[in-house]
Design a protein around this motif. Structure first.
Motif, PDB file in Angstrom:
ATOM      1  N   GLN A 199      -1.088  37.253   6.791  1.00  0.00           N
ATOM      2  CA  GLN A 199      -1.770  35.953   6.689  1.00  0.00           C
ATOM      3  C   GLN A 199      -2.746  37.043   6.070  1.00  0.00           C
ATOM      4  OE1 GLN A 199      -1.883  33.372  10.543  1.00  0.00           O
ATOM      5  NE2 GLN A 199      -1.818  34.966  11.654  1.00  0.00           N
ATOM      6  N   ILE A 200      -3.800  35.927   5.901  1.00  0.00           N
ATOM      7  CA  ILE A 200      -5.223  36.684   4.134  1.00  0.00           C
ATOM      8  C   ILE A 200      -6.723  35.993   5.949  1.00  0.00           C
ATOM      9  CG2 ILE A 200      -6.500  36.058   2.775  1.00  0.00           C
ATOM     10  CD1 ILE A 200      -4.058  35.349   1.633  1.00  0.00           C
ATOM     11  N   LEU A 201      -7.504  36.641   5.877  1.00  0.00           N
ATOM     12  CA  LEU A 201      -8.311  36.557   6.389  1.00  0.00           C
ATOM     13  C   LEU A 201      -9.401  36.680   5.624  1.00  0.00           C
ATOM     14  CD1 LEU A 201      -9.821  35.657   9.464  1.00  0.00           C
ATOM     15  CD2 LEU A 201     -10.129  38.503   9.581  1.00  0.00           C
ATOM     16  N   VAL A 202     -10.271  35.558   6.126  1.00  0.00           N
ATOM     17  CA  VAL A 202     -11.253  34.844   5.496  1.00  0.00           C
ATOM     18  C   VAL A 202     -12.381  35.309   6.061  1.00  0.00           C
ATOM     19  CG1 VAL A 202     -13.010  33.559   3.808  1.00  0.00           C
ATOM     20  CG2 VAL A 202     -10.505  33.730   3.124  1.00  0.00           C
ATOM     21  N   VAL A 203     -13.266  36.286   5.918  1.00  0.00           N
ATOM     22  CA  VAL A 203     -14.360  36.887   7.295  1.00  0.00           C
ATOM     23  C   VAL A 203     -15.685  36.354   6.250  1.00  0.00           C
ATOM     24  CG1 VAL A 203     -15.774  38.868   8.667  1.00  0.00           C
ATOM     25  CG2 VAL A 203     -13.476  38.707   7.208  1.00  0.00           C
ATOM     26  N   GLY A 204     -16.290  34.937   6.753  1.00  0.00           N
ATOM     27  CA  GLY A 204     -17.832  34.811   6.569  1.00  0.00           C
ATOM     28  C   GLY A 204     -16.967  33.480   5.832  1.00  0.00           C
ATOM     29  N   LEU A 205     -18.083  31.772   6.350  1.00  0.00           N
ATOM     30  CA  LEU A 205     -17.657  31.019   6.150  1.00  0.00           C
ATOM     31  C   LEU A 205     -18.297  29.880   4.996  1.00  0.00           C
ATOM     32  CD1 LEU A 205     -14.864  28.922   8.564  1.00  0.00           C
ATOM     33  CD2 LEU A 205     -13.912  30.564   6.495  1.00  0.00           C
ATOM     34  N   GLY A 206     -19.555  30.688   4.003  1.00  0.00           N
ATOM     35  CA  GLY A 206     -19.990  29.966   4.269  1.00  0.00           C
ATOM     36  C   GLY A 206     -19.493  29.247   2.419  1.00  0.00           C
ATOM     37  N   SER A 207     -20.911  29.400   1.607  1.00  0.00           N
ATOM     38  CA  SER A 207     -20.905  29.129   0.803  1.00  0.00           C
ATOM     39  C   SER A 207     -19.639  30.393  -0.747  1.00  0.00           C
ATOM     40  CB  SER A 207     -21.714  29.316  -0.042  1.00  0.00           C
ATOM     41  OG  SER A 207     -21.995  28.872  -1.868  1.00  0.00           O
ATOM     42  N   MET A 208     -19.007  31.837  -0.213  1.00  0.00           N
ATOM     43  CA  MET A 208     -18.643  32.554  -0.644  1.00  0.00           C
ATOM     44  C   MET A 208     -17.555  32.053  -0.304  1.00  0.00           C
ATOM     45  SD  MET A 208     -19.762  33.298  -3.556  1.00  0.00           S
ATOM     46  CE  MET A 208     -18.187  34.523  -3.185  1.00  0.00           C
ATOM     47  N   GLY A 209     -17.524  32.344   1.104  1.00  0.00           N
ATOM     48  CA  GLY A 209     -16.171  32.283   1.548  1.00  0.00           C
ATOM     49  C   GLY A 209     -15.490  31.398   1.765  1.00  0.00           C
ATOM     50  N   LYS A 210     -16.213  29.330   1.201  1.00  0.00           N
ATOM     51  CA  LYS A 210     -15.128  28.758   1.144  1.00  0.00           C
ATOM     52  C   LYS A 210     -14.982  28.773  -0.602  1.00  0.00           C
ATOM     53  CE  LYS A 210     -18.377  25.536   2.751  1.00  0.00           C
ATOM     54  NZ  LYS A 210     -18.647  26.226   4.103  1.00  0.00           N
ATOM     55  N   ARG A 211     -15.442  29.469  -0.957  1.00  0.00           N
ATOM     56  CA  ARG A 211     -15.035  29.069  -2.199  1.00  0.00           C
ATOM     57  C   ARG A 211     -13.815  30.246  -2.579  1.00  0.00           C
ATOM     58  NH1 ARG A 211     -19.648  31.026  -5.204  1.00  0.00           N
ATOM     59  NH2 ARG A 211     -20.051  29.141  -6.407  1.00  0.00           N
TER      60      ARG A 211
ATOM     61  N   ILE B  88     -11.541  30.861  -0.233  1.00  0.00           N
ATOM     62  CA  ILE B  88     -10.885  30.085  -0.342  1.00  0.00           C
ATOM     63  C   ILE B  88      -9.272  29.002  -0.758  1.00  0.00           C
ATOM     64  CG2 ILE B  88      -9.915  28.129   1.884  1.00  0.00           C
ATOM     65  CD1 ILE B  88     -12.074  29.307   3.582  1.00  0.00           C
ATOM     66  N   ARG B  89     -10.648  28.128  -1.699  1.00  0.00           N
ATOM     67  CA  ARG B  89      -9.992  27.348  -2.779  1.00  0.00           C
ATOM     68  C   ARG B  89      -9.821  28.967  -3.776  1.00  0.00           C
ATOM     69  NH1 ARG B  89     -15.599  25.455  -2.478  1.00  0.00           N
ATOM     70  NH2 ARG B  89     -16.619  26.501  -4.007  1.00  0.00           N
ATOM     71  N   SER B  90      -9.918  29.805  -3.743  1.00  0.00           N
ATOM     72  CA  SER B  90      -9.211  30.712  -5.284  1.00  0.00           C
ATOM     73  C   SER B  90      -7.903  30.699  -4.238  1.00  0.00           C
ATOM     74  CB  SER B  90     -10.237  31.541  -5.659  1.00  0.00           C
ATOM     75  OG  SER B  90     -10.920  31.574  -6.109  1.00  0.00           O
ATOM     76  N   LEU B  91      -8.328  31.434  -3.511  1.00  0.00           N
ATOM     77  CA  LEU B  91      -6.950  31.594  -2.350  1.00  0.00           C
ATOM     78  C   LEU B  91      -5.467  30.371  -2.411  1.00  0.00           C
ATOM     79  CD1 LEU B  91      -8.297  34.241   0.510  1.00  0.00           C
ATOM     80  CD2 LEU B  91      -6.770  34.430  -1.633  1.00  0.00           C
ATOM     81  N   MET B  92      -5.742  29.345  -2.783  1.00  0.00           N
ATOM     82  CA  MET B  92      -5.334  27.799  -2.161  1.00  0.00           C
ATOM     83  C   MET B  92      -4.811  27.473  -4.064  1.00  0.00           C
ATOM     84  SD  MET B  92      -6.869  25.711   0.837  1.00  0.00           S
ATOM     85  CE  MET B  92      -5.702  24.459   0.714  1.00  0.00           C
ATOM     86  N   LYS B  93      -5.356  28.273  -4.759  1.00  0.00           N
ATOM     87  CA  LYS B  93      -5.608  27.436  -6.257  1.00  0.00           C
ATOM     88  C   LYS B  93      -3.823  28.335  -6.491  1.00  0.00           C
ATOM     89  CE  LYS B  93      -6.327  25.776 -10.462  1.00  0.00           C
ATOM     90  NZ  LYS B  93      -6.706  23.858 -10.267  1.00  0.00           N
ATOM     91  N   LEU B  94      -4.221  30.068  -6.181  1.00  0.00           N
ATOM     92  CA  LEU B  94      -3.231  30.500  -6.219  1.00  0.00           C
ATOM     93  C   LEU B  94      -2.296  30.333  -5.689  1.00  0.00           C
ATOM     94  CD1 LEU B  94      -5.285  33.941  -6.475  1.00  0.00           C
ATOM     95  CD2 LEU B  94      -4.183  32.942  -9.033  1.00  0.00           C
ATOM     96  N   GLY B  95      -1.711  29.449  -5.021  1.00  0.00           N
ATOM     97  CA  GLY B  95      -0.777  29.124  -4.030  1.00  0.00           C
ATOM     98  C   GLY B  95      -0.564  29.972  -2.838  1.00  0.00           C
ATOM     99  N   PHE B  96      -1.418  30.423  -2.071  1.00  0.00           N
ATOM    100  CA  PHE B  96      -1.787  31.023  -1.065  1.00  0.00           C
ATOM    101  C   PHE B  96      -2.111  29.874   0.144  1.00  0.00           C
ATOM    102  CE2 PHE B  96      -2.614  34.745  -3.532  1.00  0.00           C
ATOM    103  CZ  PHE B  96      -0.954  35.662  -2.963  1.00  0.00           C
ATOM    104  N   LYS B  97      -1.304  29.633   1.387  1.00  0.00           N
ATOM    105  CA  LYS B  97      -1.528  28.675   2.300  1.00  0.00           C
ATOM    106  C   LYS B  97      -1.710  29.549   3.748  1.00  0.00           C
ATOM    107  CE  LYS B  97       1.663  25.827  -0.406  1.00  0.00           C
ATOM    108  NZ  LYS B  97       2.624  23.947  -0.496  1.00  0.00           N
TER     109      LYS B  97
ATOM    110  N   LYS C 193      -7.791  22.844   5.391  1.00  0.00           N
ATOM    111  CA  LYS C 193      -6.368  22.563   6.804  1.00  0.00           C
ATOM    112  C   LYS C 193      -5.758  23.345   6.931  1.00  0.00           C
ATOM    113  CE  LYS C 193      -6.996  18.359   5.669  1.00  0.00           C
ATOM    114  NZ  LYS C 193      -7.665  17.507   6.486  1.00  0.00           N
ATOM    115  N   ILE C 194      -6.550  24.888   7.523  1.00  0.00           N
ATOM    116  CA  ILE C 194      -6.969  25.988   7.994  1.00  0.00           C
ATOM    117  C   ILE C 194      -7.357  26.294   8.940  1.00  0.00           C
ATOM    118  CG2 ILE C 194      -6.685  26.859   5.344  1.00  0.00           C
ATOM    119  CD1 ILE C 194      -9.808  28.231   6.640  1.00  0.00           C
ATOM    120  N   SER C 195      -6.360  27.308   9.659  1.00  0.00           N
ATOM    121  CA  SER C 195      -7.074  27.737  11.584  1.00  0.00           C
ATOM    122  C   SER C 195      -8.027  28.758  10.957  1.00  0.00           C
ATOM    123  CB  SER C 195      -5.716  28.180  12.323  1.00  0.00           C
ATOM    124  OG  SER C 195      -5.131  29.549  11.106  1.00  0.00           O
ATOM    125  N   THR C 196      -9.271  28.684  11.940  1.00  0.00           N
ATOM    126  CA  THR C 196      -9.812  29.509  12.316  1.00  0.00           C
ATOM    127  C   THR C 196     -10.342  30.315  13.999  1.00  0.00           C
ATOM    128  OG1 THR C 196     -11.141  28.171  12.937  1.00  0.00           O
ATOM    129  CG2 THR C 196     -11.281  28.072  10.456  1.00  0.00           C
TER     130      THR C 196
END
Length: 333
Positions: A2-14, A16-25, A45-48
């Motif tokens: 699994q891929i962990l995104v640390v920090g879910l502010g402006s950049m963290g959400k960005r 996540i969008r990039s990873l999802m665009k690349l096909g990572f779920k 629709k991710i877990s946190t």
């Protein structure tokens, strides 16, 4: 894995969008703030998780560190200790980056810092034009980035996020972003003379205006101005050569080449900017490319062109600019 995104502010959400665009779920989000966790769960629709300890217990493939700059090292060291590949947003402390390099050298994992603007198609085009000697040898460069701080995150009070803190101030943070592509286009930097001020009535104690005279090692002279007081925002570069001039508007995506009183305009497409942002925000495609570069580096077990060693060189320039302002003299690097 699994891929962990640390920090879910402006950049963290960005990210996540990039990873999802690349096909990572298989993405997990971590943030101590419950509102940010709930928002990310709803949007993507991710877990946190609410603690880094809980996150580390997962079987992690890599870690994307998108916290404020002054806590990057904290999470980078956790990743290194646990043999987890990691990526950080732009760092602002040369001391922290030195420690990351020392710790990373003892491991076989991949750790990379952000280099977003090297992925900008406009910067890539400028590199080609200069290599083609379109305006002859470059003599001098003028670059001005201006973006009113309250418009950085229009959805929140500018006084409440890291860009209003002294060590991680908005104008200070922009310096490394711009130096990365300027040194890529022209050369290493030989010396700097910095003049740093707070000139606005923004309700924060950060310096909001950086004026810098730069001498590149190949003799090119440059004046760079960074401010967080300009409204509307703009980012413009003028490159003067022996045989002509290049005028570049980074936001409009235009490059104008002037030779013998005639101008030619090149329009550069870089994609859409995320909804809700204003001013000098790069398009989402740059961040997608950057995330892809990181993932490819992990897969190939190969460091790409921009590493923490490269970022350290950039941060030493930032240190020199601030030392120059303090001593009121030119600093040689």
């Amino acid at each position: 894995m699994q891929i962990l995104v640390v920090g879910l502010g402006s950049m963290g959400k960005r990210r996540i969008r990039s990873l999802m665009k690349l096909g990572f779920k298989n993405i997990i989000g971590f943030d101590p703030r419950s509102d940010r966790r709930s928002e990310s769960e709803k949007l993507y629709k991710i877990s946190t998780v609410s603690t880094i300890k809980e996150a580390i217990q997962k079987k992690l493939y890599c870690m994307i560190i998108s916290t404020p700059p002054d806590s990057h090292y904290k999470y980078a060291s956790i990743a290194i200790k646990n043999n987890i590949h990691f990526f950080t947003e732009v760092n602002l402390s040369s001391y922290d980056v030195k420690k990351i390099i020392v710790q990373l050298n003892k491991k076989s994992i991949i750790g990379l810092p952000s280099n977003t603007l090297l992925h900008h198609p406009l910067i890539k085009k400028l590199k080609i034009l200069l290599k083609q000697n379109q305006i002859g040898n470059t003599l001098t460069v003028y670059h001005h980035f201006g973006h009113y701080l309250p418009n950085w995150h229009p959805w929140e009070d500018y006084r409440e996020f890291y860009a209003s803190k002294k060590k991680t101030g908005a104008a200070r943070e922009i310096i490394p972003f711009e130096l990365v592509w300027l040194t890529y286009l022209f050369s290493k930097i030989k010396s700097v003379y910095g003049s740093i001020h707070k000139v606005s009535n923004l309700k924060t104690n950060i310096n909001d205006l950086y004026q810098i005279i730069i001498e590149f090692s190949n003799g090119i002279q440059c004046i760079m101005v960074i401010d967080v007081i300009s409204d509307p925002a703009f980012s413009q570069t003028k490159i003067i050569g022996q045989k002509g001039v290049i005028l570049c508007d980074h936001n409009e995506g235009t490059i104008k080449i002037g030779k013998s009183s005639k101008w030619k305009t090149i329009q550069i497409k870089s994609g859409e900017v995320a909804k809700g942002y204003k001013g000098n925000t790069p398009s989402e495609s740059l961040y997608v490319d950057e995330m892809n570069q990181f993932m490819v580096a992990i897969k190939q077990k190969k460091q790409p062109r921009y590493t923490f060693n490269d970022e350290l060189k950039i941060l030493k320039i930032l240190d020199a600019i601030e030392l120059s302002d303090k001593r009121s003299r030119k600093i040689n690097l």
